[in-house]
Motif scaffolding. Structure first.
Motif, mmCIF file in Angstrom:
data_model
loop_
_atom_site.group_PDB
_atom_site.id
_atom_site.type_symbol
_atom_site.label_atom_id
_atom_site.label_comp_id
_atom_site.label_asym_id
_atom_site.label_seq_id
_atom_site.Cartn_x
_atom_site.Cartn_y
_atom_site.Cartn_z
ATOM 1 N N GLN A 268 0.826 -1.205 0.000
ATOM 2 C CA GLN A 268 0.000 0.000 0.000
ATOM 3 C C GLN A 268 0.865 1.263 0.000
ATOM 4 O O GLN A 268 0.541 2.239 -0.667
ATOM 5 C CB GLN A 268 -0.933 0.006 1.207
ATOM 6 C CG GLN A 268 -2.064 -0.988 1.103
ATOM 7 C CD GLN A 268 -2.907 -1.020 2.362
ATOM 8 O OE1 GLN A 268 -2.561 -0.424 3.370
ATOM 9 N NE2 GLN A 268 -4.023 -1.739 2.284
ATOM 10 N N ALA A 269 1.958 1.228 0.733
ATOM 11 C CA ALA A 269 2.861 2.384 0.761
ATOM 12 C C ALA A 269 3.472 2.603 -0.613
ATOM 13 O O ALA A 269 3.638 3.739 -1.060
ATOM 14 C CB ALA A 269 3.946 2.181 1.809
ATOM 15 N N GLY A 270 3.816 1.518 -1.292
ATOM 16 C CA GLY A 270 4.369 1.638 -2.640
ATOM 17 C C GLY A 270 3.364 2.233 -3.616
ATOM 18 O O GLY A 270 3.705 3.070 -4.445
ATOM 19 N N VAL A 271 2.108 1.799 -3.498
ATOM 20 C CA VAL A 271 1.065 2.336 -4.360
ATOM 21 C C VAL A 271 0.833 3.807 -4.051
ATOM 22 O O VAL A 271 0.664 4.633 -4.954
ATOM 23 C CB VAL A 271 -0.242 1.519 -4.202
ATOM 24 C CG1 VAL A 271 -1.409 2.214 -4.869
ATOM 25 C CG2 VAL A 271 -0.056 0.132 -4.770
ATOM 26 N N LEU B 70 -0.465 10.803 -11.335
ATOM 27 C CA LEU B 70 -1.334 11.970 -11.449
ATOM 28 C C LEU B 70 -0.611 13.150 -12.081
ATOM 29 O O LEU B 70 -1.204 13.938 -12.801
ATOM 30 C CB LEU B 70 -1.873 12.348 -10.068
ATOM 31 C CG LEU B 70 -2.871 11.364 -9.466
ATOM 32 C CD1 LEU B 70 -3.229 11.776 -8.050
ATOM 33 C CD2 LEU B 70 -4.114 11.252 -10.325
ATOM 34 N N SER B 71 0.676 13.289 -11.808
ATOM 35 C CA SER B 71 1.415 14.404 -12.388
ATOM 36 C C SER B 71 1.640 14.216 -13.886
ATOM 37 O O SER B 71 1.830 15.181 -14.614
ATOM 38 C CB SER B 71 2.762 14.586 -11.681
ATOM 39 O OG SER B 71 3.621 13.497 -11.971
ATOM 40 N N LEU B 72 1.621 12.997 -14.370
ATOM 41 C CA LEU B 72 1.812 12.732 -15.795
ATOM 42 C C LEU B 72 0.519 12.800 -16.591
ATOM 43 O O LEU B 72 0.523 12.658 -17.799
ATOM 44 C CB LEU B 72 2.455 11.359 -15.991
ATOM 45 C CG LEU B 72 3.882 11.220 -15.487
ATOM 46 C CD1 LEU B 72 4.353 9.786 -15.653
ATOM 47 C CD2 LEU B 72 4.801 12.170 -16.197
ATOM 48 N N GLY B 73 -0.590 13.029 -15.898
ATOM 49 C CA GLY B 73 -1.885 13.067 -16.568
ATOM 50 C C GLY B 73 -2.025 14.218 -17.540
ATOM 51 O O GLY B 73 -2.782 14.144 -18.498
ATOM 52 N N GLY B 74 -1.313 15.320 -17.330
ATOM 53 C CA GLY B 74 -1.424 16.473 -18.212
ATOM 54 C C GLY B 74 -0.539 16.391 -19.437
ATOM 55 O O GLY B 74 -0.606 17.242 -20.315
ATOM 56 N N CYS B 75 0.309 15.394 -19.520
ATOM 57 C CA CYS B 75 1.236 15.271 -20.642
ATOM 58 C C CYS B 75 0.557 14.558 -21.803
ATOM 59 O O CYS B 75 0.144 13.414 -21.684
ATOM 60 C CB CYS B 75 2.487 14.494 -20.230
ATOM 61 S SG CYS B 75 3.427 15.300 -18.943
ATOM 62 N N SER B 76 0.424 15.244 -22.884
ATOM 63 C CA SER B 76 -0.084 14.608 -24.095
ATOM 64 C C SER B 76 0.534 15.306 -25.291
ATOM 65 O O SER B 76 0.828 16.496 -25.270
ATOM 66 C CB SER B 76 -1.606 14.673 -24.151
ATOM 67 O OG SER B 76 -2.029 15.985 -24.356
ATOM 68 N N ARG B 77 0.715 14.579 -26.321
ATOM 69 C CA ARG B 77 1.369 15.120 -27.514
ATOM 70 C C ARG B 77 0.456 16.088 -28.261
ATOM 71 O O ARG B 77 0.912 17.047 -28.868
ATOM 72 C CB ARG B 77 1.761 13.960 -28.415
ATOM 73 C CG ARG B 77 2.696 14.321 -29.507
ATOM 74 C CD ARG B 77 3.374 13.057 -29.997
ATOM 75 N NE ARG B 77 3.943 13.159 -31.292
ATOM 76 C CZ ARG B 77 5.057 13.804 -31.582
ATOM 77 N NH1 ARG B 77 5.680 14.456 -30.655
ATOM 78 N NH2 ARG B 77 5.533 13.821 -32.801
ATOM 79 N N VAL B 78 -0.825 15.854 -28.208
ATOM 80 C CA VAL B 78 -1.761 16.673 -28.968
ATOM 81 C C VAL B 78 -1.999 18.016 -28.295
ATOM 82 O O VAL B 78 -2.047 19.045 -28.945
ATOM 83 C CB VAL B 78 -3.099 15.914 -29.129
ATOM 84 C CG1 VAL B 78 -4.123 16.777 -29.817
ATOM 85 C CG2 VAL B 78 -2.874 14.628 -29.884
ATOM 86 N N ALA B 79 -2.130 18.044 -26.974
ATOM 87 C CA ALA B 79 -2.548 19.257 -26.278
ATOM 88 C C ALA B 79 -1.393 20.165 -25.888
ATOM 89 O O ALA B 79 -1.621 21.270 -25.448
ATOM 90 C CB ALA B 79 -3.342 18.880 -25.040
ATOM 91 N N ALA B 80 -0.166 19.723 -26.024
ATOM 92 C CA ALA B 80 0.965 20.535 -25.591
ATOM 93 C C ALA B 80 1.381 21.475 -26.718
ATOM 94 O O ALA B 80 1.839 21.036 -27.765
ATOM 95 C CB ALA B 80 2.143 19.649 -25.201
ATOM 96 N N ALA C 37 1.255 6.785 -6.857
ATOM 97 C CA ALA C 37 0.053 7.477 -7.339
ATOM 98 C C ALA C 37 0.311 8.937 -7.701
ATOM 99 O O ALA C 37 -0.151 9.392 -8.754
ATOM 100 C CB ALA C 37 -1.068 7.351 -6.318
ATOM 101 N N PRO C 38 1.019 9.740 -6.876
ATOM 102 C CA PRO C 38 1.245 11.138 -7.282
ATOM 103 C C PRO C 38 2.043 11.260 -8.584
ATOM 104 O O PRO C 38 1.823 12.185 -9.358
ATOM 105 C CB PRO C 38 2.035 11.736 -6.118
ATOM 106 C CG PRO C 38 1.704 10.885 -4.952
ATOM 107 C CD PRO C 38 1.486 9.511 -5.513
#
Length: 92
Positions: free
Chosen positions: A7-10, A18-28, A14-15
């Motif tokens: 659980q500690a590893g998960v 979540l921080s990589l969620g905004g990275c996309s080739r189309v929207a950048a 998780a953060p």
């Protein structure tokens, strides 16, 4: 005990996901300069730095640098405002 480690590893992983969620080739927004893609925010930051330096030169050339206090804050503010307006106009 093993489930606590899992659980500690998960929870630590998780953060990162979540921080990589905004990275996309189309929207950048990016520019192709000299064969490489530069992000739009970096281009606007560079323009803001140039404008801040020009503002400092203008303050010294006109003699306002003697009168106005907190010149560094003023020049940084002018550069930041210009960079944000440039970002808003090009990508907003």
């Amino acid at each position: 005990m093993r489930s606590l480690k899992k659980q500690a590893g998960v929870l630590m992983f998780a953060p990162l996901l979540l921080s990589l969620g905004g990275c996309s080739r189309v929207a950048a927004p990016s520019f192709a300069l000299f064969g490489a893609f530069f992000p739009g925010w970096m281009f606007c930051a560079f323009l803001g730095i140039v404008v801040a330096v020009v503002a400092r030169v203008v303050l010294v050339a006109t003699g306002l640098s003697i009168i106005l206090p907190h010149q560094m804050l003023l020049c940084v503010s002018v550069g930041l405002i210009f960079a944000l307006v440039a970002w808003l106009l090009w990508f907003g």
